[in-house]
Design a protein around this motif. Structure first.
Motif, PDB file in Angstrom:
ATOM      1  N   GLN A   1       4.756  18.014  -4.291  1.00  0.00           N
ATOM      2  CA  GLN A   1       3.493  17.619  -5.029  1.00  0.00           C
ATOM      3  C   GLN A   1       4.059  16.973  -6.451  1.00  0.00           C
ATOM      4  OE1 GLN A   1       1.308  21.005  -6.708  1.00  0.00           O
ATOM      5  NE2 GLN A   1       0.117  19.872  -8.141  1.00  0.00           N
ATOM      6  N   GLN A   2       5.092  17.438  -7.053  1.00  0.00           N
ATOM      7  CA  GLN A   2       6.061  16.834  -8.084  1.00  0.00           C
ATOM      8  C   GLN A   2       6.321  15.233  -7.944  1.00  0.00           C
ATOM      9  OE1 GLN A   2       9.048  19.331  -9.837  1.00  0.00           O
ATOM     10  NE2 GLN A   2       7.816  21.159  -9.464  1.00  0.00           N
ATOM     11  N   PHE A   3       6.915  15.093  -6.571  1.00  0.00           N
ATOM     12  CA  PHE A   3       7.189  13.822  -6.123  1.00  0.00           C
ATOM     13  C   PHE A   3       6.305  12.975  -6.151  1.00  0.00           C
ATOM     14  CE2 PHE A   3       7.554  10.705  -2.766  1.00  0.00           C
ATOM     15  CZ  PHE A   3       9.088  10.030  -3.179  1.00  0.00           C
TER      16      PHE A   3
ATOM     17  N   GLU B   1       0.930  -1.093  -0.051  1.00  0.00           N
ATOM     18  CA  GLU B   1      -0.013  -0.042   0.017  1.00  0.00           C
ATOM     19  C   GLU B   1       0.754   1.255  -0.024  1.00  0.00           C
ATOM     20  OE1 GLU B   1      -3.156   0.093  -0.357  1.00  0.00           O
ATOM     21  OE2 GLU B   1      -3.420  -2.070  -0.223  1.00  0.00           O
ATOM     22  N   PRO B   2       0.324   2.357  -0.294  1.00  0.00           N
ATOM     23  CA  PRO B   2       1.113   3.553  -0.539  1.00  0.00           C
ATOM     24  C   PRO B   2       1.747   3.738   1.233  1.00  0.00           C
ATOM     25  CG  PRO B   2      -0.554   3.855  -1.799  1.00  0.00           C
ATOM     26  CD  PRO B   2      -1.025   2.579  -1.026  1.00  0.00           C
ATOM     27  N   ILE B   3       3.008   4.204   0.957  1.00  0.00           N
ATOM     28  CA  ILE B   3       3.485   4.549   2.205  1.00  0.00           C
ATOM     29  C   ILE B   3       3.090   6.194   2.404  1.00  0.00           C
ATOM     30  CG2 ILE B   3       5.891   4.948   3.537  1.00  0.00           C
ATOM     31  CD1 ILE B   3       4.691   1.948   3.530  1.00  0.00           C
TER      32      ILE B   3
ATOM     33  N   HIS C   1       5.436   9.429  -7.768  1.00  0.00           N
ATOM     34  CA  HIS C   1       5.597   8.180  -7.079  1.00  0.00           C
ATOM     35  C   HIS C   1       4.164   7.724  -6.211  1.00  0.00           C
ATOM     36  CE1 HIS C   1       9.733  10.004  -7.316  1.00  0.00           C
ATOM     37  NE2 HIS C   1       9.948   8.781  -7.086  1.00  0.00           N
ATOM     38  N   PRO C   2       3.370   7.361  -6.729  1.00  0.00           N
ATOM     39  CA  PRO C   2       1.893   6.705  -6.412  1.00  0.00           C
ATOM     40  C   PRO C   2       2.224   5.772  -5.350  1.00  0.00           C
ATOM     41  CG  PRO C   2       2.446   5.661  -8.453  1.00  0.00           C
ATOM     42  CD  PRO C   2       3.571   6.598  -8.271  1.00  0.00           C
TER      43      PRO C   2
END
Length: 426
Positions: free
Chosen positions: A59-61, A36-38, A65-66
């Motif tokens: 925001q760009q990161f 799951e997303p960390i 990186h979903p």
């Protein structure tokens, strides 16, 4: 000034919280990918363009990186950020990634609050030589890297060249202390403005001591500023203040006062961080005058301390969060993001590859003021990182202020500051 921080009585508390859990650094390198997303929290200092830069990059990161989602949270000045980080760490609720003002890196690391980045650097074979060597001195603790350069700066000289030219002064100068004093005197002749507004700032004092051929702390970690160079640095400020050619504001708003005086044409010169470049040039453009930048003037030599913040990972994270935090730190300090931050704020590009990008080369060509601090790195050095240095800073600023504003002796100021420093740096 965005250059240093103080801890006061909180330093003692760090010894208590040092026992909070920390996973072993070599065990943290697992390579495991989360199902799951960390979720990570990132704390940063300073607002305005600097804050926008942090929010934009996060925001760009997140978009790229979903599997990792970072929440950026503004925490005030470096002082406030560090105090909140200590309190959160003690409460076992610290952000996974935060900033350390560079002089604080060793203190946080040795009190068990931050994780060594060395295993991650070794794992990914990160090219450390790509980071500007002039900015790496405050990254190492006991020969391991605990922090990577992020938003880094040096003090530079800002010049209102429109005002200088009106006074018949060559905007290509001043290059020496004597020339700086001469320019300050000419700019102050009619009494409507000052040559410079100059707070008693430890960052500037560290630079003056270096320029006079001295050092702040010796290799044994003992005070070294009580010297001919240390006194000459104080007298440099005193002579201009007593001649009425500089304004010396005090208190928490001293740095803001200096910037506003410069922006409003009340002073013709200002020493400040390269991080203020975008702000000052924008205001100059709005008000119809020209601003240029230059090295801090030399005395016996050129010399400046570096400043700003490094990114650190807090200690005690599980393997998955360590990997996610490292991914974030590595991305934030990578070439493209470094170039973006430098163009957006005026901070130094901390990687050689960032300076060499088409983006930065175009910036330097179109706005050469951005390159001054980069070129000045040839004469840059790290800030002292000995434990207790924040208290030494407090003592020095108080004693120098008293000597300048109350017509005290430079030697008495240094003697008093040394006695106070030795009590801390045992």
């Amino acid at each position: 000034m965005k250059t240093y921080w103080t801890l006061g009585s909180a330093m003692a508390a760090m010894l208590v919280i040092a026992g909070c859990g920390s996973s072993g650094s070599t065990e943290s390198v697992s390579g495991a990918q989360p199902d799951e997303p960390i979720e990570l929290t990132y704390w940063y200092a300073w607002g305005d363009k600097i804050g926008e830069n942090n929010e934009n990059l996060v925001q760009q990161f997140n978009e790229a990186h979903p599997n990792i989602q970072v929440t950026a949270e503004f925490q005030g000045t470096y002082d406030e950020l560090h105090a909140k980080t200590q309190a959160a760490f003690a409460a076992k609720d610290a952000p996974e990634v935060t900033q350390n003002e560079i002089a604080s890196v060793e203190t946080f690391a040795k009190n068990g609050m931050t994780e060594s980045l060395q295993p991650f650097i070794d794992q990914d074979e990160l090219d450390i030589e790509d980071f500007n060597e002039g900015l790496m001195g405050n990254s190492y603790v006991d020969e391991e890297i605990y922090a990577l350069p992020y938003l880094r700066s040096t003090p530079i000289l800002y010049l209102n060249t429109t005002l200088l030219e009106e006074k018949g002064l060559d905007p290509a100068c001043p290059k020496t202390w004597d020339e700086f004093k001469e320019y300050a005197a000419v700019l102050s002749e009619d009494g409507e403005m000052k040559g410079a507004t100059m707070p008693i700032d430890i960052w500037f004092y560290e630079a003056f001591v270096t320029q006079a051929g001295g050092e702040m702390i010796d290799d044994a970690g003992k005070p070294a500023f009580n010297s001919e160079a240390g006194a000459e640095a104080i007298d440099f400020i005193k002579e201009m203040y007593e001649a009425g050619s500089i304004k010396v504001p005090t208190g928490d708003v001293a740095g803001d006062t200096a910037k506003q005086d410069f922006v409003n044409g009340k002073s013709g010169m200002m020493l400040s961080s390269t991080a203020d470049l975008t702000y000052l040039m924008t205001n100059a453009n709005d008000q119809g005058y020209e601003v240029d930048t230059a090295f801090m003037p030399e005395n016996k030599q050129f010399g400046v301390p570096t400043g700003g913040a490094n990114l650190v990972m807090t200690a005690g994270l599980d393997d998955a969060k360590q990997e996610a935090a490292w991914t974030f730190i590595k991305w934030m300090t990578d070439t493209e993001q470094t170039a973006y931050s430098s163009e957006f704020t005026g901070y130094l590009p901390s990687r050689h590859s960032a300076s060499e990008t088409e983006k930065m080369q175009k910036v330097y060509e179109e706005v050469p003021q951005y390159k001054t601090a980069v070129d000045q790195l040839e004469y840059a050095h790290e800030r002292p990182m000995v434990e207790g240095y924040p208290e030494v800073v407090n003592a020095l600023v108080e004693e120098i202020t008293r000597a300048v504003l109350q017509d005290g002796s430079s030697q008495d100021a240094l003697d008093n500051a040394t006695e106070r420093a030795e009590a801390v740096l045992k």
